[in-house]
Design a protein around this motif. Structure first.
Motif, PDB file in Angstrom:
ATOM      1  N   GLU A 137      -2.918 -10.498  55.573  1.00 53.11           N
ATOM      2  CA  GLU A 137      -3.944 -11.286  54.894  1.00 53.11           C
ATOM      3  C   GLU A 137      -3.865 -12.736  55.356  1.00 53.11           C
ATOM      4  O   GLU A 137      -2.781 -13.318  55.444  1.00 53.11           O
ATOM      5  N   ASP A 138      -5.025 -13.300  55.681  1.00 52.32           N
ATOM      6  CA  ASP A 138      -5.084 -14.697  56.106  1.00 52.32           C
ATOM      7  C   ASP A 138      -4.409 -15.567  55.045  1.00 52.32           C
ATOM      8  O   ASP A 138      -4.626 -15.373  53.852  1.00 52.32           O
ATOM      9  N   GLY A 139      -3.564 -16.481  55.472  1.00 59.66           N
ATOM     10  CA  GLY A 139      -2.862 -17.360  54.546  1.00 59.66           C
ATOM     11  C   GLY A 139      -1.439 -16.933  54.248  1.00 59.66           C
ATOM     12  O   GLY A 139      -0.697 -17.671  53.597  1.00 59.66           O
ATOM     13  N   ASN A 140      -1.013 -15.768  54.708  1.00 58.34           N
ATOM     14  CA  ASN A 140       0.343 -15.282  54.459  1.00 58.34           C
ATOM     15  C   ASN A 140       1.274 -15.791  55.565  1.00 58.34           C
ATOM     16  O   ASN A 140       1.616 -15.074  56.498  1.00 58.34           O
ATOM     17  N   ALA A 141       1.656 -17.047  55.452  1.00 59.63           N
ATOM     18  CA  ALA A 141       2.435 -17.714  56.503  1.00 59.63           C
ATOM     19  C   ALA A 141       3.756 -17.008  56.794  1.00 59.63           C
ATOM     20  O   ALA A 141       4.162 -16.904  57.955  1.00 59.63           O
ATOM     21  N   ALA A 142       4.430 -16.511  55.777  1.00 62.62           N
ATOM     22  CA  ALA A 142       5.723 -15.852  55.990  1.00 62.62           C
ATOM     23  C   ALA A 142       5.568 -14.596  56.843  1.00 62.62           C
ATOM     24  O   ALA A 142       6.350 -14.369  57.775  1.00 62.62           O
ATOM     25  N   SER A 143       4.564 -13.785  56.556  1.00 56.30           N
ATOM     26  CA  SER A 143       4.367 -12.573  57.350  1.00 56.30           C
ATOM     27  C   SER A 143       3.903 -12.898  58.768  1.00 56.30           C
ATOM     28  O   SER A 143       4.267 -12.200  59.716  1.00 56.30           O
ATOM     29  N   PHE A 144       3.108 -13.952  58.924  1.00 58.64           N
ATOM     30  CA  PHE A 144       2.720 -14.360  60.281  1.00 58.64           C
ATOM     31  C   PHE A 144       3.942 -14.791  61.084  1.00 58.64           C
ATOM     32  O   PHE A 144       4.023 -14.527  62.286  1.00 58.64           O
TER      33      PHE A 144
END
Length: 178
Positions: A137-144
């Motif tokens: 999901e856009d905005g999920n910095a940790a997963s990116f």
């Protein structure tokens, strides 16, 4: 039962019926679900998740692992390469997909990266180096950050049908190994 994989901090197991309660606890945390559609879960939904995970193992020989603290029964999360069919095309149907969901107390410690690296290495060794996709999901910095460490790059975006720009569900960023 012995783990399928062991990392320095984790034991990774195939899903078992007794994992249902741990999944319900894991996904019961609002912060954990924040980027997973941010809706409440239920015993039925987590039973269905458990069956989907076990089904991927049964049908394809790979799937999501239950990740426990090494030498313990404590479930920290789930992670693995599973067979998916998301229903919106764009390279996300009938394909191996990697995903991870971890308890809040593990965040910022490299646990997701450790588990995902081990799962990908196991998948490659047992099924050959195939295309593997993921969606975040856009905005999920940790997963990116995890996806980047694993070598995944964006190739498309998916906007859920009911999403109105600026309202509701966030767009999904679709990634694949580069």
């Amino acid at each position: 039962m012995d783990p399928v994989l062991t990392t320095p901090r984790l034991d990774l197991y195939r899903p078992q019926p007794h994992d249902h309660a741990a999944l319900l606890t894991l996904l019961g945390d609002d912060e954990v679900r924040l980027h997973l559609g941010n809706r409440p879960t239920s015993a039925v939904e987590e039973f269905n998740r458990l069956c989907r995970n076990a089904g991927s193992w049964a049908l394809y020989g790979y799937g999501t692992f239950i990740c426990r603290t090494r030498g313990s029964d404590a479930v920290l999360g789930i992670c693995g390469v599973f067979h998916s069919w998301r229903g919106f095309g764009k390279g996300m149907d009938d394909t191996p997909e990697i995903g991870w969901i971890f308890a809040r107390e593990t965040w910022g410690r490299g646990i997701a990266s450790e588990a995902a690296s081990a799962a990908l290495a196991w998948f490659d060794a047992n099924h050959g180096p195939l295309r593997v996709a993921c969606m975040i999901e856009d905005g999920n910095a940790a997963s990116f950050a995890v996806a980047s460490r694993l070598g995944f790059v964006e190739y498309a975006r998916h906007f859920p049908d009911e999403a109105v720009p600026g309202e509701g569900e966030m767009p999904l960023v679709l990634l694949e190994r580069g």
